[in-house]
Design an enzyme around this catalytic site. Sequence first.
Site, short mmCIF file in Angstrom:
data_model
loop_
_atom_site.label_atom_id
_atom_site.label_comp_id
_atom_site.label_asym_id
_atom_site.label_seq_id
_atom_site.Cartn_x
_atom_site.Cartn_y
_atom_site.Cartn_z
N ARG A 263 -35.62 9.63 -27.55
CA ARG A 263 -34.62 9.50 -26.49
C ARG A 263 -33.85 10.78 -26.28
O ARG A 263 -32.97 10.83 -25.42
CB ARG A 263 -33.62 8.44 -26.92
CG ARG A 263 -33.58 7.15 -26.12
CD ARG A 263 -32.39 6.41 -26.65
NE ARG A 263 -31.99 5.19 -26.04
CZ ARG A 263 -32.68 4.13 -25.74
NH1 ARG A 263 -33.94 4.11 -25.87
NH2 ARG A 263 -32.11 3.06 -25.27
N ARG B 231 -26.94 -9.85 -23.18
CA ARG B 231 -27.06 -8.89 -24.28
C ARG B 231 -25.72 -8.22 -24.56
O ARG B 231 -24.98 -7.93 -23.63
CB ARG B 231 -28.10 -7.83 -23.89
CG ARG B 231 -29.34 -7.85 -24.74
CD ARG B 231 -30.38 -6.92 -24.23
NE ARG B 231 -30.02 -5.50 -24.36
CZ ARG B 231 -30.88 -4.52 -24.20
NH1 ARG B 231 -32.14 -4.78 -23.89
NH2 ARG B 231 -30.50 -3.27 -24.32
#
Length: 198
Positions: free
Chosen positions: A92, A137
């Site tokens: 990432r 979430r």
Amino acid sequence: MTASARLLIVGPQGSGKGTQGVRIAEAFGIPVVSTGDIFRANIKGGTPLGAQVSEITARGDLVPDELTSEIVRDRLSQDDAANGFLLDGYPRNSVQVGHLDEFLTGRGEALDAVILLDVPRDESIERLRLRAEEQGRADDTTEAIAHRLDIYENETAPILGMYGVRGIVDKIDGVGSLDEITERVFAALAVRGLRVEN
Ligand code: ADP
């Protein structure tokens, strides 16, 4: 026989990379290695790793690079990843690209393709808003979403330049039906000689 492929799928939050990643990996008979899924499973299971990362992930910050890379190395060392894998959510940032390069080079391997799912920011935000309603979430709060998208733009998007110079990035239009997008990915991979056997 399943085809071997070492793949990375990249895209902004809400680009659908999780869904497409699973479809592609299934077709190639390779495991999905999703760092987000690994962290969520550990948080849910109440493991020491889960305790270490729960606050970080809820804020939308990145888990420390060393820790994340160690987890990925362990996962990729399992037998089912010997002939290929699809990475989702890792690397990432540029530091993680370095870690992955070192690990794969040490095994005489390299990524075959980086699939970039291209989705406009507005569309990503809208999809995330819907997902927040459906799944709830912990990191789908407005603040954490904006923060994750900023990290994507500032730290993750630049890794495409690093892979771009290697000629392994396939930019795929991520707007359309799920099947259309999967077909676009298969078509791009086929050009690289990565074919799904029916
Ligand atoms: P999203 O792409 O929607 O942000 P992910 O499931 O990929 O969701 O990741 C969820 C969270 O897990 C991230 O916000 C981050 O806190 C952590 N995480 C996942 N992958 C990495 C990574 N490669 N490096 C550091 N942290 C990560």
